[in-house]
Write a protein that holds these residues in place. Structure first.
Motif, mmCIF file in Angstrom:
data_model
loop_
_atom_site.group_PDB
_atom_site.id
_atom_site.type_symbol
_atom_site.label_atom_id
_atom_site.label_comp_id
_atom_site.label_asym_id
_atom_site.label_seq_id
_atom_site.Cartn_x
_atom_site.Cartn_y
_atom_site.Cartn_z
ATOM 1 N N LYS A 97 21.262 16.215 -48.874
ATOM 2 C CA LYS A 97 21.681 15.095 -48.029
ATOM 3 C C LYS A 97 23.169 15.194 -47.709
ATOM 4 N N THR A 98 23.988 15.520 -48.713
ATOM 5 C CA THR A 98 25.428 15.675 -48.479
ATOM 6 C C THR A 98 25.697 16.805 -47.497
ATOM 7 N N ALA A 99 24.938 17.913 -47.623
ATOM 8 C CA ALA A 99 25.116 19.041 -46.706
ATOM 9 C C ALA A 99 24.829 18.629 -45.265
ATOM 10 N N ILE A 100 23.742 17.879 -45.055
ATOM 11 C CA ILE A 100 23.384 17.429 -43.700
ATOM 12 C C ILE A 100 24.463 16.495 -43.153
ATOM 13 N N GLU A 101 24.959 15.581 -43.989
ATOM 14 C CA GLU A 101 26.014 14.670 -43.542
ATOM 15 C C GLU A 101 27.279 15.445 -43.169
ATOM 16 N N CYS A 102 27.622 16.464 -43.962
ATOM 17 C CA CYS A 102 28.809 17.278 -43.654
ATOM 18 C C CYS A 102 28.630 18.018 -42.331
ATOM 19 N N ILE A 103 27.437 18.572 -42.101
ATOM 20 C CA ILE A 103 27.174 19.307 -40.856
ATOM 21 C C ILE A 103 27.283 18.365 -39.659
ATOM 22 N N ASN A 104 26.707 17.164 -39.775
ATOM 23 C CA ASN A 104 26.797 16.187 -38.683
ATOM 24 C C ASN A 104 28.254 15.811 -38.411
ATOM 25 N N TYR A 105 29.039 15.662 -39.478
ATOM 26 C CA TYR A 105 30.454 15.328 -39.300
ATOM 27 C C TYR A 105 31.194 16.455 -38.580
ATOM 28 N N LEU A 106 30.916 17.706 -38.978
ATOM 29 C CA LEU A 106 31.563 18.853 -38.323
ATOM 30 C C LEU A 106 31.199 18.902 -36.840
ATOM 31 N N LYS A 107 29.939 18.595 -36.521
ATOM 32 C CA LYS A 107 29.525 18.596 -35.121
ATOM 33 C C LYS A 107 30.237 17.493 -34.350
ATOM 34 N N GLU A 108 30.306 16.296 -34.937
ATOM 35 C CA GLU A 108 30.942 15.181 -34.237
ATOM 36 C C GLU A 108 32.432 15.449 -33.997
ATOM 37 N N GLN A 109 33.100 16.014 -34.999
ATOM 38 C CA GLN A 109 34.534 16.262 -34.888
ATOM 39 C C GLN A 109 34.859 17.610 -34.237
ATOM 40 N N ARG A 110 33.807 18.393 -33.942
ATOM 41 C CA ARG A 110 33.982 19.723 -33.341
ATOM 42 C C ARG A 110 34.917 20.602 -34.176
ATOM 43 N N LEU A 111 34.652 20.602 -35.485
ATOM 44 C CA LEU A 111 35.438 21.414 -36.409
ATOM 45 C C LEU A 111 34.764 22.754 -36.633
ATOM 46 N N GLU A 112 35.368 23.588 -37.479
ATOM 47 C CA GLU A 112 34.845 24.929 -37.756
ATOM 48 C C GLU A 112 33.457 24.847 -38.390
ATOM 49 N N LYS A 113 32.610 25.848 -38.071
ATOM 50 C CA LYS A 113 31.285 25.909 -38.675
ATOM 51 C C LYS A 113 31.393 26.385 -40.118
ATOM 52 N N LEU A 114 30.575 25.801 -40.988
ATOM 53 C CA LEU A 114 30.559 26.167 -42.403
ATOM 54 C C LEU A 114 29.125 26.335 -42.889
ATOM 55 N N THR A 115 28.935 27.177 -43.886
ATOM 56 C CA THR A 115 27.638 27.349 -44.536
ATOM 57 C C THR A 115 27.643 26.554 -45.842
ATOM 58 N N PHE A 116 26.579 25.762 -46.082
ATOM 59 C CA PHE A 116 26.531 24.879 -47.238
ATOM 60 C C PHE A 116 25.455 25.343 -48.218
ATOM 61 N N ILE A 117 25.748 25.219 -49.512
ATOM 62 C CA ILE A 117 24.819 25.579 -50.590
ATOM 63 C C ILE A 117 24.574 24.316 -51.417
ATOM 64 N N PRO A 118 23.461 23.577 -51.172
ATOM 65 C CA PRO A 118 23.172 22.362 -51.971
ATOM 66 C C PRO A 118 22.628 22.744 -53.343
ATOM 67 N N LEU A 119 23.217 22.189 -54.390
ATOM 68 C CA LEU A 119 22.837 22.550 -55.753
ATOM 69 C C LEU A 119 21.453 22.035 -56.125
ATOM 70 N N ASP A 120 20.956 20.966 -55.460
ATOM 71 C CA ASP A 120 19.676 20.393 -55.881
ATOM 72 C C ASP A 120 18.472 21.127 -55.301
ATOM 73 N N THR A 121 18.626 21.842 -54.193
ATOM 74 C CA THR A 121 17.466 22.474 -53.551
ATOM 75 C C THR A 121 17.543 23.991 -53.494
ATOM 76 N N ILE A 122 18.695 24.571 -53.781
ATOM 77 C CA ILE A 122 18.825 26.025 -53.662
ATOM 78 C C ILE A 122 17.975 26.704 -54.726
ATOM 79 N N SER A 123 17.276 27.761 -54.354
ATOM 80 C CA SER A 123 16.425 28.498 -55.287
ATOM 81 C C SER A 123 17.075 29.843 -55.593
ATOM 82 N N THR A 124 17.045 30.221 -56.858
ATOM 83 C CA THR A 124 17.685 31.459 -57.300
ATOM 84 C C THR A 124 16.694 32.328 -58.050
ATOM 85 N N LYS A 125 16.980 33.621 -58.069
ATOM 86 C CA LYS A 125 16.160 34.559 -58.819
ATOM 87 C C LYS A 125 16.618 34.585 -60.276
ATOM 88 N N PRO A 126 15.692 34.776 -61.229
ATOM 89 C CA PRO A 126 16.110 34.844 -62.634
ATOM 90 C C PRO A 126 16.962 36.084 -62.890
#
Length: 1118
Positions: A464-493
C-alpha cells in the motif's frame, strides 16, 4: 472470479478449494451457500443458480432443479461453453489453442468417435492384409501340394511324426517352465514374509512423537524470538531524548521567568516610592496656595471703599486719557513683543530634552534585553567554534576522497524525490544502497555488479505504501523509482551448503544490514556468490549452476554466458559516492548552522530564545514611547526652521519698529503727566486720612501685589496639574506592572507544572523501560530453555534414524530380491505365453484340460492381455509326457529332442512335394475357400469403416476449419485496431499458421504477431504490455466466433500503459452491446470513468456473506 466460475459449472478442483465446504464462509457454521447468475435473453430473464449443500452441488434454472448435464446444455444454448471456457481469458500454447478452437467450433465432440473409427479402420485394414497374406500362402501351398501329390502319403506320416515330436517338445518346455514358475513363486512368498517381518520391526509412533516434540520446541523458539524482537522494538520506540531535552528547556525557561519576575518586582518597588514622593509634593503645593491670602499694604473696609470710589471717579473723568494710555501701552507692548529677537533656546532645549529621553528609553530597553541575550551570545560563540572544528574535519575527508563535486541534475532530482517521500510516508525505509554496505572494500565492485539497477530501488514496509508513493511521484512529476514492499516480496531460500564454500562466499554474507531489511536484501542478491579465484568461479557456474561474480566484476551465469568489461568499474564508486554524499550533507548542515549563527549574531536584538510575554510587553512599551519621542523631535525641528524664517523678517523691520516705539513713549509720557496731576488733586484728602504719601506709588504697590499673587497662583496651579498627571501616569504604569507581574507568575507556575509533568513522564518511561527489560530477560531465559530442549530432541531423532537405517537397508535388499524374483516370474510367464502362441501359430495340438487357445492373441507380448489369459487358466494335460521327459529338464535333453525333430525335418525335405501333398488336397481347398470368405468379409468391413471414418473426419474438419478460418481472418484486423495510433495508423500485424493443414486438430496452431515499427521476433521476447495486447487480440478474435453473452477481463491491463489501456477501452466500447457485455476487473482509472456502471464487493459481517454495490454511470454521461 471464483464465484462466476462456480455458478457457470466449473469443477471444484479447478477453483481455489479442494472441497465444496471450503467455499462456505463463516468457519463452517453455515452448511449452505449459493451463487446465482441472471441472463437477460430475448425470451426473458434466465436465472442460473448453483447451491452447495453438504459436499454436493444442486443446479437450478429459473428456480427449478435440473441435472448437471442439462445445466451445461442450457448454458451452451446461450453460447457459454463451460468446457471451452470462452467466457474466461488465459494464455494458450499451440496445442492448447488447437484444443480451444476445437471446443469452440464443436469439432471436439467428434474426437472420441473420430479416434474410435480410426482405430476400427486400421484394425480392419490389418485384418484384411492378414487374410490376404493367409490366402496367398494357402494358394502357394496348394500349388506345391499339387506338384507333390505323389509324395503326400509319406509326407503325411512324417508330418504326423513331426507333429508328435513338436507336441512332445512343447509339452516338455511347458512342463519344466511351470516347475520353475512354482519354485520362483514359493521363493517369492518366503521373501515377502521376510519383508513383512522386517517392516514390523519399524515403528513410526516414536518418530511421530519426536517430530511433534521438535515442532513444539521450534514453535516455542520462534515465539520467544518474536516476543524478544517485539520487546526490543518497543524499547527502541521508548526514547527519552525528547523528554530530557524538553526538561532542560523547561528548566531554563523557569529560571528565566523567575529572574524576570524578580526584575519586575524590583521595578514595582521603585515606581511605588516615586509615586509616594509625587503625592507628597502635591500636598506641599496645596499648602502654599492657601498661604497666598495676605497683601503688602492693608486697608480697612471703609478706606478701601473710599479708595475704590475715588479711583472710579478719576477713571470716569479721565476715561479718554486712560484709554489712550492703554492703547499706547498695548501698541508698545505689541511692538516690544514683536521687536523681541526670536529665541531658539527654548525649542533647542526641548529638542535636546526629547533626544535625551529617547536615548534613555533605548538604553532601558537594551538593558532589559542585555541580561537575557548575553548568555545566548556566549552560547553562539562557543557553538560557532565547535562547528568550525567539525567543518574542518569534513573538508579534510572530502579533500582526501577528491569527490567534492557538484551533483548531476538527475541525482539532484532523485534526491529531492527521496527526501519528499521520506518526509511524507512513515513506511518509507530508504534506497538499497543506503540500507546496506559491504563489510570490506574489496567486495564493492562485485556487490555493485550483483545489485545493478536495484541499488537505487526503494524499500517500503507495505505494498500500500509503495502504491501511494508511486501515485505521489506521478502527481508531482518526480523521478521514477522502483519499490520493494517488505510484506509481499517473495524471495528464494538461501543455499546454506555454499556458506562455507572454499574460495567463494554468498553475496548476502558479505553485506552489513539491519535484520528488518533482510528480506529485501535477499530479493536483490539472491543466491549469487562472490569468488576471488577464476577456477572456483567456473566450477560453481558450469558444474553447480550457480551465478558467480569475481571481485573485479566479471559475471559467470548459470547458462554459461560470461559478462564483464571496464564499464563495471564505475559501479563500485557508488559506495564511495554514498560516503561522500554523507560528508557533503554534513558539510552543508554545518554551513547552514554557521549562516544561522551569523544571522542571529547580527540580529541578536530581535532574537530571544527564551522569550516570555511580560518581557515582550515591556519592550513594546519602550518602543511605543521611543516612537512618540521621535515624532516630537521631528516636530520641534520643523518649528526651528520656521523660526529662522521669522528671524529674517525681524531684522528687516527692526528700524521702523524702534522709531514707532519712541513716538508712542513720548505721547504716553505727556498723557501720564496730565493724569498724575488730576490724581493728586482728587486723592489729596484720601492721602491725608490714610497717611499715604504718594497715591501713584500705592497704585503701583497694590497693582504689583495683585499681579504677583495671580502669577504665583498660576504657577502653583500649573505644578499641581503636572503632578496630578504624573501621578495618574505612574499609577497606570504600576497597574500595567502589576498585570505583567501576575502574568509572569502565571507563566512561571505553568512552566513549573509542565516541568513536573515531564519529570513524571520521564519517571514513568524509566519504569516502563525497566519492565520491558525484565520481560526481555525472562523471554531470553525461556528461549534458551526451548533451544536446549530442541537440541535434545534433535540428538534423539538422529539416534533413532541411525537405528532404523539398518532395518531399512535390509528391507531395501529384500525389495531388490523381490523385484528380481518378480521379473523372473514375468519372464517365465512371457516365455510360456510365447510357447502357447507358437503352438497356435504352428497349429500344434497341445493337449489341454477344459481350455482353448482361441482367445490367445497372435500379436507381440502384451502384459494386460496375457494377464487375461492367465485368468482363463489355460491348463495343459501332461499325461502324454513320460516320466523320463518329466525328470530330465537339462539343456542336453532339449538338444536331443530338437535333434530328433531336425532329423525328421531333414527326411521330409528330402521327399518329393507331390508325395507329401496328395492326401491333403481336399483340406487345403476347403481352407482356401474359408480364407476367401474371410478375406471378402474383412475387405467389406474395412471399406465400411473407412467410409464412416471419412464422414466423421469431414464433419470434424469442416467445423474446425470454419472456426479457424473466421479467427484467422479477423485476428489481423483486431490486432491492427488495438495497436494503431496517430504515428502508426496501420498498426501491427498478426496471423495464425497450421502445423498440419490436412488434419489441423491433430497438431498445434502457431500464433505470430509483430508490434508496430518492430521486426519479427518470438512471442517470448515481447514486453509485458506487448504480450498483453497480442493475447487480447487473439482472444477477442476467438470470442468473435459464437461469442458468449458476457466477457470477463481480470486485470488484463496490469502491464499496459495509459495509451494501450485507452486502445483496449476504445475497442471494448466499440464491441459492447445489449447482447454482449464486458465485465472488467481493473486498477486503471480509465476503465472506471468510461464504464457504464461500477460494481463493488463487500463483506456483510452480520449475515456472514458477500454482497454487491452497483453505481449506474449512464446517468452522468452529460
Amino acid at each position: 472470479m471464483d464465484a462466476i466460475s462456480f455458478v457457470l459449472g466449473i469443477k471444484t478442483n479447478q477453483l481455489r478449494s479442494a472441497q465444496l465446504q471450503e467455499l462456505i464462509y463463516n468457519d463452517g457454521i453455515q452448511d449452505e451457500c449459493y451463487v446465482s447468475c441472471v441472463l437477460d435473453t430475448d425470451e426473458g430473464d434466465l436465472t442460473f443458480k448453483r447451491i452447495v449443500q453438504g459436499n454436493s452441488s444442486v443446479y437450478k434454472i429459473n428456480d427449478k432443479t435440473t441435472t448437471f448435464a442439462n445445466y451445461l446444455k442450457v448454458l451452451g444454448d446461450q453460447d457459454i461453453l463451460v468446457k471451452a471456457r470462452n467466457f474466461l481469458i488465459s494464455s494458450q500454447s499451440p496445442k492448447d489453442l488447437t484444443r480451444l478452437i476445437e471446443q469452440i467450433s464443436g469439432s471436439l465432440e467428434y474426437k472420441q468417435e473420430y479416434e474410435q473409427l480410426k482405430q476400427e479402420m486400421q484394425k480392419s485394414l490389418e485384418n484384411t492384409n492378414l487374410n490376404y497374406n493367409k490366402k496367398k500362402n494357402i494358394n502357394i501351398q496348394l500349388k506345391q501340394y499339387k506338384e507333390q501329390e505323389r509324395e503326400m502319403k509319406k509326407y503325411q506320416n512324417l508330418i504326423s511324426k513331426k507333429q508328435d515330436q513338436i507336441v512332445l517338445l512343447h509339452l516338455w518346455k511347458l512342463y519344466h517352465l511351470e516347475q520353475r514358475l512354482k519354485q520362483n513363486s514359493t521363493a517369492l512368498e518366503k521373501e515377502l514374509e521376510s519383508k513383512e517381518k522386517l517392516e514390523g520391526q519399524l515403528t513410526n509412533t516414536k518418530r511421530k512423537e519426536l517430530t511433534q516434540q521438535q515442532a513444539k520446541y521450534q514453535k516455542q523458539v520462534l515465539l520467544y524470538e518474536k516476543k524478544i524482537n517485539t520487546a526490543n522494538q518497543e524499547l527502541k520506540q521508548l526514547s527519552m531524548v525528547n523528554l530530557i531535552q524538553e526538561q532542560k528547556h523547561l528548566s531554563s525557561l523557569v529560571a528565566k521567568s523567575k529572574q524576570s519576575l524578580s526584575d519586575l518586582l524590583s521595578n514595582q518597588k521603585t515606581k511605588t516610592q516615586d509615586l509616594a514622593q509625587l503625592k507628597k509634593d502635591l500636598d506641599n503645593i496645596a499648602k502654599k496656595m492657601d498661604e497666598l491670602n495676605q497683601d503688602d499694604i492693608q486697608l480697612n473696609p471703609e478706606q478701601l471703599a473710599v479708595y475704590q470710589q475715588k479711583k472710579q471717579e478719576i477713571e470716569s473723568n479721565l476715561a479718554l486719557e486712560y484709554l489712550k494710555v492703554k492703547n499706547i501701552k498695548t501698541r508698545l507692548k505689541t511692538l516690544k513683543e514683536t521687536d523681541k529677537p526670536i529665541d531658539f533656546t527654548v525649542l533647542t532645549d526641548e529638542k535636546r530634552l526629547l533626544e535625551k529621553n529617547l536615548a534613555k528609553v533605548s538604553k532601558e530597553s537594551k538593558q532589559q534585553e542585555k541580561s537575557e541575550l548575553e548568555s545566548e551570545r556566549k552560547m553562539l560563540a562557543q557553538k560557532e567554534i565547535q562547528i568550525h572544528e567539525k567543518l574542518e574535519v569534513v573538508q579534510n575527508k572530502l579533500l582526501q576522497a577528491k569527490q567534492e563535486e557538484k551533483s548531476t541534475r538527475h541525482k539532484k532530482k532523485l534526491k529531492e524525490a527521496i527526501d519528499s517521500l521520506r518526509t511524507l510516508f512513515p513506511g518509507f525505509k530508504g534506497k538499497i544502497i543506503d540500507l546496506c554496505k559491504p563489510n570490506q572494500r574489496k567486495y564493492d565492485q562485485a556487490v555493485s555488479v550483483i545489485m545493478g539497477k536495484q541499488m537505487d530501488s526503494v524499500v517500503v514496509d507495505t505494498e500500500k505504501t509503495a502504491i501511494e508513493c508511486i501515485n505521489y511521484l506521478k502527481e508531482q512529476r518526480l523521478e521514477k523509482l522502483t519499490f520493494i514492499p517488505l510484506d509481499t516480496i517473495s524471495t528464494k531460500p538461501i543455499h546454506d551448503k555454499y556458506r562455507n564454500y572454499n574460495g567463494a562466499k554468498l553475496a548476502i554474507d558479505v553485506l552489513q544490514y539491519l535484520p528488518v531489511y533482510e528480506k529485501a536484501i535477499k530479493y536483490v542478491v539472491s543466491n549469487t556468490m562472490i569468488s576471488e579465484d577464476l577456477s572456483v568461479a567456473k566450477h560453481l557456474a558450469f558444474d553447480k549452476s550457480v551465478k558467480v561474480v569475481l571481485l573485479e566484476g566479471t559475471v559467470f551465469h548459470k547458462t554459461g554466458m560470461i559478462t564483464g568489461g571496464s564499464g563495471d568499474a564505475s559501479s563500485s564508486k557508488r559506495w564511495q559516492e554514498k560516503e561522500v554524499e554523507e560528508l557533503l550533507a554534513k558539510k552543508q548542515q554545518y554551513m547552514d548552522d554557521l549562516l544561522d549563527i551569523q544571522t542571529r549574531k547580527r540580529k541578536l536584538q530581535d532574537e530571544d530564545s527564551f522569550d516570555t510575554e511580560g518581557l515582550l510587553r515591556k519592550i513594546e512599551s519602550f518602543q511605543e514611547e521611543a516612537l512618540i519621542l521621535t515624532s516630537k523631535i521631528s516636530d520641534k525641528t520643523k518649528e526651528l526652521e520656521e523660526l529662522q524664517k521669522k528671524q529674517e523678517e525681524y531684522e528687516r523691520d527692526q528700524e521702523i519698529k524702534k522709531k514707532t516705539i519712541i513716538d508712542l513713549q513720548n505721547e504716553m509720557h505727556e498723557i501720564d503727566d496730565h493724569i498724575k496731576a488730576q490724581e493728586i488733586m482728587v486723592f489729596k484728602e484720601f492721602c491725608q486720612d490714610t497717611g499715604i504719601e504718594d497715591i501713584r506709588a500705592y497704585h503701583q504697590i497694590y497693582s504689583d501685589s495683585l499681579q504677583k499673587s495671580v502669577e504665583t497662583r498660576l504657577e502653583y496651579q500649573t505644578a499641581k496639574i503636572k503632578l496630578e498627571n504624573m501621578i495618574l501616569f505612574d499609577e497606570k504604569r504600576l497597574q500595567d506592572l502589576d498585570h505583567r507581574i501576575k502574568h509572569t507568575q502565571e507563566t512561571a507556575a505553568s512552566l513549573e507544572s509542565r516541568l513536573q509533568k515531564v519529570e513524571g513522564d520521564i519517571s514513568k518511561f524509566e519504569q516502563k523501560i525497566n519492565g520491558i527489560r525484565e520481560k526481555i530477560d525472562g523471554f531470553t531465559t525461556d528461549l534458551q530453555a526451548a533451544k536446549n530442549g530442541l537440541n535434545s530432541i534433535v540428538s534423539e531423532m538422529e539416534a533413532f534414524k541411525q537405528k532404523n537405517s539398518e532395518i531399512e537397508t535390509e528391507i531395501q535388499a529384500t525389495n531388490k530380491s523381490i523385484s528380481k524374483r518378480e521379473a523372473q516370474l514375468e519372464l517365465l510367464k512371457a516365455e510360456k505365453i510365447a510357447i502357447l502362441r507358437s503352438c497356435k501359430l504352428q497349429e500344434v495340438d497341445i493337449p489341454l484340460v477344459d481350455s482353448s487357445l482361441k482367445n490367445l492373441a497372435l500379436a507381440e507380448f502384451n502384459p494386460a492381455f496375457d494377464a487375461d489369459v492367465d485368468m482363463q487358466e489355460i491348463t495343459v494335460d501332461y499325461a502324454e509326457l513320460s516320466n523320463e521327459f518329466k525328470k530330465d529338464g537339462s539343456e542336453q535333453f532339449l538338444e536331443q529332442i530338437e535333434q530328433n525333430l531336425k532329423d525328421i525335418q531333414d527326411e521330409i525335405e528330402r521327399l518329393a512335394p507331390s508325395i507329401r501333398t496328395s492326401e491333403r488336397m481336399d483340406e487345403i481347398n476347403h481352407k482356401l475357400k474359408e480364407t476367401n470368405l474371410e478375406f471378402e468379409e474383412a475387405r467389406n468391413e474395412a471399406k465400411e469403416a473407412k467410409e464412416k471414418f471419412e464422414e466423421i473426419k469431414k464433419q470434424r474438419y469442416t467445423l474446425f476449419h470454419r472456426c479457424y478460418t473466421h479467427i484467422a481472418d479477423t485476428i489481423d484486423d483486431i490486432y491492427k485496431e488495438l495497436t494503431k495510433s496517430a504515428n502508426v495508423p496501420v498498426g501491427g500485424t498478426a496471423y495464425l499458421s497450421l502445423e498440419d493443414s490436412d488434419e489441423p486438430y491433430n497438431d498445434g496452431i502457431k500464433y505470430h504477431a509483430m508490434p508496430p515499427m518492430k521486426r519479427f521476433r518470438e512471442m517470448e521476447l515481447l514486453s509485458g504490455g506487448e504480450k498483453t495486447i497480442v493475447s487480447l487480440a487473439l482472444l477477442f478474435a476467438i470470442h468473435s466466433y459464437q461469442p458468449s453473452p458476457f466477457f470477463i477481463l481480470d486485470e488484463v491491463d496490469a502491464a499496459l500503459d495509459n495509451t494501450n489501456v485507452q486502445k483496449v477501452l476504445n475497442y471494448i466500447k466499440k464491441q459492447k452491446g445489449p447482447s454482449f457485455q464486458f465485465i472488467v476487473i481493473s486498477l486503471k482509472s480509465g476503465f472506471y470513468q468510461d464504464s457504464d456502471s461500477l460494481v463493488g464487493i463487500y463483506k456483510d459481517i452480520g449475515e456472514g456473506t458477500s454482497k454487491t454495490m452497483t453505481l449506474d454511470l449512464t446517468k452522468y454521461e452529460n
